[in-house]
Write a protein that holds these residues in place. Structure first.
Motif, PDB file in Angstrom:
ATOM      1  N   SER A 177       0.811  -1.218   0.000  1.00 21.61           N
ATOM      2  CA  SER A 177       0.000   0.000   0.000  1.00 21.61           C
ATOM      3  C   SER A 177       0.843   1.266   0.000  1.00 21.61           C
ATOM      4  CB  SER A 177      -0.964   0.006   1.201  1.00 21.61           C
ATOM      5  OG  SER A 177      -1.816  -1.121   1.159  1.00 21.61           O
ATOM      6  N   ALA A 178       1.926   1.250  -0.746  1.00 22.59           N
ATOM      7  CA  ALA A 178       2.810   2.410  -0.815  1.00 22.59           C
ATOM      8  C   ALA A 178       2.100   3.582  -1.491  1.00 22.59           C
ATOM      9  CB  ALA A 178       4.074   2.056  -1.592  1.00 22.59           C
ATOM     10  N   PRO A 179       2.369   4.814  -1.057  1.00 17.63           N
ATOM     11  CA  PRO A 179       1.791   5.978  -1.731  1.00 17.63           C
ATOM     12  C   PRO A 179       2.190   6.020  -3.202  1.00 17.63           C
ATOM     13  CG  PRO A 179       2.824   6.599   0.346  1.00 17.63           C
ATOM     14  CD  PRO A 179       3.221   5.180   0.075  1.00 17.63           C
ATOM     15  N   GLU A 180       1.324   6.574  -4.030  1.00 20.23           N
ATOM     16  CA  GLU A 180       1.568   6.600  -5.471  1.00 20.23           C
ATOM     17  C   GLU A 180       2.860   7.322  -5.835  1.00 20.23           C
ATOM     18  OE1 GLU A 180       0.018   5.053  -7.944  1.00 20.23           O
ATOM     19  OE2 GLU A 180      -1.258   4.070  -6.431  1.00 20.23           O
ATOM     20  N   ILE A 181       3.281   8.283  -5.028  1.00 20.99           N
ATOM     21  CA  ILE A 181       4.482   9.054  -5.357  1.00 20.99           C
ATOM     22  C   ILE A 181       5.744   8.204  -5.355  1.00 20.99           C
ATOM     23  CG2 ILE A 181       3.625  11.297  -4.615  1.00 20.99           C
ATOM     24  CD1 ILE A 181       5.055  10.828  -1.967  1.00 20.99           C
ATOM     25  N   VAL A 182       5.727   7.061  -4.659  1.00 21.91           N
ATOM     26  CA  VAL A 182       6.908   6.198  -4.618  1.00 21.91           C
ATOM     27  C   VAL A 182       6.606   4.781  -5.122  1.00 21.91           C
ATOM     28  CG1 VAL A 182       7.914   7.456  -2.667  1.00 21.91           C
ATOM     29  CG2 VAL A 182       6.490   5.443  -2.239  1.00 21.91           C
ATOM     30  N   LYS A 183       5.345   4.480  -5.406  1.00 18.78           N
ATOM     31  CA  LYS A 183       4.940   3.097  -5.637  1.00 18.78           C
ATOM     32  C   LYS A 183       5.677   2.446  -6.805  1.00 18.78           C
ATOM     33  CE  LYS A 183       0.907   0.097  -6.088  1.00 18.78           C
ATOM     34  NZ  LYS A 183      -0.572   0.044  -6.124  1.00 18.78           N
ATOM     35  N   ALA A 184       5.717   3.089  -7.968  1.00 17.53           N
ATOM     36  CA  ALA A 184       6.345   2.488  -9.143  1.00 17.53           C
ATOM     37  C   ALA A 184       7.834   2.229  -8.907  1.00 17.53           C
ATOM     38  CB  ALA A 184       6.144   3.373 -10.371  1.00 17.53           C
ATOM     39  N   ASP A 185       8.528   3.207  -8.319  1.00 19.51           N
ATOM     40  CA  ASP A 185       9.956   3.024  -8.034  1.00 19.51           C
ATOM     41  C   ASP A 185      10.165   1.884  -7.038  1.00 19.51           C
ATOM     42  OD1 ASP A 185      10.745   5.069  -9.715  1.00 19.51           O
ATOM     43  OD2 ASP A 185      10.706   6.585  -8.130  1.00 19.51           O
ATOM     44  N   LEU A 186       9.304   1.821  -6.042  1.00 21.88           N
ATOM     45  CA  LEU A 186       9.427   0.783  -5.024  1.00 21.88           C
ATOM     46  C   LEU A 186       9.134  -0.591  -5.610  1.00 21.88           C
ATOM     47  CD1 LEU A 186      10.024   0.390  -2.032  1.00 21.88           C
ATOM     48  CD2 LEU A 186       7.590   0.705  -1.566  1.00 21.88           C
ATOM     49  N   GLN A 187       8.132  -0.678  -6.471  1.00 21.33           N
ATOM     50  CA  GLN A 187       7.825  -1.952  -7.130  1.00 21.33           C
ATOM     51  C   GLN A 187       9.025  -2.443  -7.945  1.00 21.33           C
ATOM     52  OE1 GLN A 187       4.330  -0.304  -9.035  1.00 21.33           O
ATOM     53  NE2 GLN A 187       3.028  -1.895  -8.130  1.00 21.33           N
ATOM     54  N   LYS A 188       9.640  -1.544  -8.703  1.00 16.53           N
ATOM     55  CA  LYS A 188      10.795  -1.928  -9.515  1.00 16.53           C
ATOM     56  C   LYS A 188      11.961  -2.384  -8.644  1.00 16.53           C
ATOM     57  CE  LYS A 188      13.823  -0.405 -13.265  1.00 16.53           C
ATOM     58  NZ  LYS A 188      14.987  -1.095 -12.705  1.00 16.53           N
ATOM     59  N   LEU A 189      12.243  -1.652  -7.586  1.00 14.41           N
ATOM     60  CA  LEU A 189      13.327  -2.043  -6.691  1.00 14.41           C
ATOM     61  C   LEU A 189      13.068  -3.415  -6.080  1.00 14.41           C
ATOM     62  CD1 LEU A 189      14.051   1.278  -4.745  1.00 14.41           C
ATOM     63  CD2 LEU A 189      15.573   0.133  -6.365  1.00 14.41           C
ATOM     64  N   GLY A 190      11.820  -3.660  -5.659  1.00 12.13           N
ATOM     65  CA  GLY A 190      11.486  -4.938  -5.049  1.00 12.13           C
ATOM     66  C   GLY A 190      11.587  -6.100  -6.024  1.00 12.13           C
ATOM     67  N   ILE A 191      11.145  -5.887  -7.262  1.00  9.00           N
ATOM     68  CA  ILE A 191      11.236  -6.937  -8.284  1.00  9.00           C
ATOM     69  C   ILE A 191      12.696  -7.243  -8.589  1.00  9.00           C
ATOM     70  CG2 ILE A 191      10.778  -7.485 -10.703  1.00  9.00           C
ATOM     71  CD1 ILE A 191       8.195  -5.817 -10.411  1.00  9.00           C
ATOM     72  N   ASP A 192      13.490  -6.198  -8.807  1.00  8.48           N
ATOM     73  CA  ASP A 192      14.917  -6.411  -9.104  1.00  8.48           C
ATOM     74  C   ASP A 192      15.610  -7.127  -7.949  1.00  8.48           C
ATOM     75  OD1 ASP A 192      14.732  -5.238 -11.600  1.00  8.48           O
ATOM     76  OD2 ASP A 192      15.402  -3.263 -10.916  1.00  8.48           O
TER      77      ASP A 192
END
Length: 404
Positions: A177-192
């Motif tokens: 449930s990360a805020p949208e301002i960081v969500k995409a970057d956080l998703q990419k970091l987590g996947i990598d």
């Protein structure tokens, strides 16, 4: 004399010949991260035959006296003979030219059951969805496809589909449930971060555990940043932030800390996994024919041996939920050991409640304890356990977030 001839022939046997034989007769072991359905194998790849059987040495001596033609035939056939003696599956080339095992359940005489067309369609849909999700975030689509490819004979299709829906696609989309301002970057970091782990091919459940572990690190850092903001306000160092700032600033701070040190996250996972393994829990199994009451009694008696589906799953759940345990129920131990000890206590003390798992042959049982939080408010601690149709009994989660 025969022994002497064997020694001469072995001395003449070129290193390249041994390498050719080894290439034909290699034995591969899957890397760490393979789900428990496939045996929970250890980190790394290894291949060996172990001690050479006496029958192989005798065969070598006989063939060595025949001449060059027999020698050549022997070099080609010896690995297969040795495999048969050792019980190692033979190998054959696949259409791409790679060597594949022809073991039990994969030969023409013992084919694996055909996948139901409806299930195959669902597998294809989930694979396409996951690859699209991952590539749209700028991550490796090839690795995503490997995670999302079901390996027939390695666990049930229903479990794989559930793991794809809930433990791969679901956790990436949610991203804690990360805020949208960081969500995409956080998703990419987590996947990598997850893709750097070994052995995730065909293991969406383990992928989800590694991704969720990374998200739990971010959540810890966000809480720490929020506490610092509040302390700075109390000390007069900064003015009272707006609601928007309270939500956005700690999220950005936590993201920046994760981006700045990939090795720190990897080291944390290594330590937490090591702390889980140090507990030496053997795991629990139960006869699927047990009644509900018998199953509950059996689980309570074995509570100290309960495990999650993998070491990573235990590490993730401990880090994500350890703060939910009231101080009155904590022990003076490291948080991983304390978390599992608290879960053990709830299993022993809590009331049991069963929930159906449709069309799976499994049973889900909740062990529930009503208690109070650190500030005296009523709270409920719940351990959810899954008793699988194949006899495995594993913890699914534990925390105070599940109200009865």
């Amino acid at each position: 004399m025969a022994v002497a001839r064997i020694r001469v022939r072995m001395a003449q046997f070129r290193r390249s010949d041994w390498e050719a034989m080894s290439a034909v007769a290699s034995v591969n072991v899957l890397a760490d991260g393979v789900p428990i359905d496939c045996g929970g194998m250890a980190d790394g790849l290894a291949g060996c035959y172990g001690p050479v059987p006496a029958v192989g040495i005798v065969a070598f001596g006989v063939l060595s006296a025949v001449g060059l033609a027999a020698y050549t035939a022997f070099a080609m056939l010896f690995p297969q003979v040795l495999n048969a003696v050792m019980g190692i599956p033979a190998t054959k080339p696949d259409p791409d030219g790679k060597s594949v095992a022809d073991g039990p359940g994969t030969s023409d005489s013992h084919p694996l059951p055909a996948i139901d067309p409806a299930q195959q369609q669902r597998l294809n849909e989930l694979k396409a969805e996951f690859v699209e999700l991952v590539t749209n975030l700028g991550c490796d689509g090839g690795k995503a496809a490997a995670v999302a490819t079901y390996q027939q004979g390695c666990g049930s299709i229903d479990d794989f589909i559930r793991d794809m829906e809930e433990r791969a696609i679901g956790v990436v989309r949610k991203a804690r449930s990360a805020p949208e301002i960081v969500k995409a970057d956080l998703q990419k970091l987590g996947i990598d971060f997850a893709f750097r782990r070994q052995g995730l091919a065909g293991a969406p459940g383990e992928f989800g555990n590694v991704f969720e572990y990374y998200m739990s690190l971010w959540a810890d850092k966000r809480k720490a940043a929020l506490r610092k903001m509040e302390a700075d306000v109390a000390a007069g160092i900064r003015p009272q932030p707006t609601k928007k700032e309270l939500k956005a600033e700690p999220a950005r701070t936590a993201l920046a800390e994760l981006q700045g040190s990939t090795s720190a996250a990897e080291s944390a996972l290594y330590r937490d996994r090591a702390n889980v393994e140090a507990l030496n829990r053997a795991g629990v199994s139960a006869d699927p024919a047990l009644t509900d009451d018998q199953l509950v009694a059996h689980i309570r008696a074995q509570a100290g041996q309960l495990t999650f589906s993998s070491t990573t799953a235990a590490a993730y759940h401990a880090r994500a939920h350890y703060r939910e345990i009231p101080k009155s129920r904590r022990e003076a131990r490291a948080f991983v050991a304390n978390y599992l000890a608290a879960a053990e206590r709830v299993v022993k003390e809590g009331r049991a409640q069963f929930f159906p798992v449709p069309d799976s042959g499994a049973r889900k049982v909740w062990f529930i304890v009503d208690t109070t939080s650190d500030v005296g408010k009523p709270t409920t601690l719940t351990v959810i356990i899954r008793a699988c149709a194949d006899g495995r009994v594993v913890m699914a989660t534990f925390g105070n977030f599940l109200q009865n």
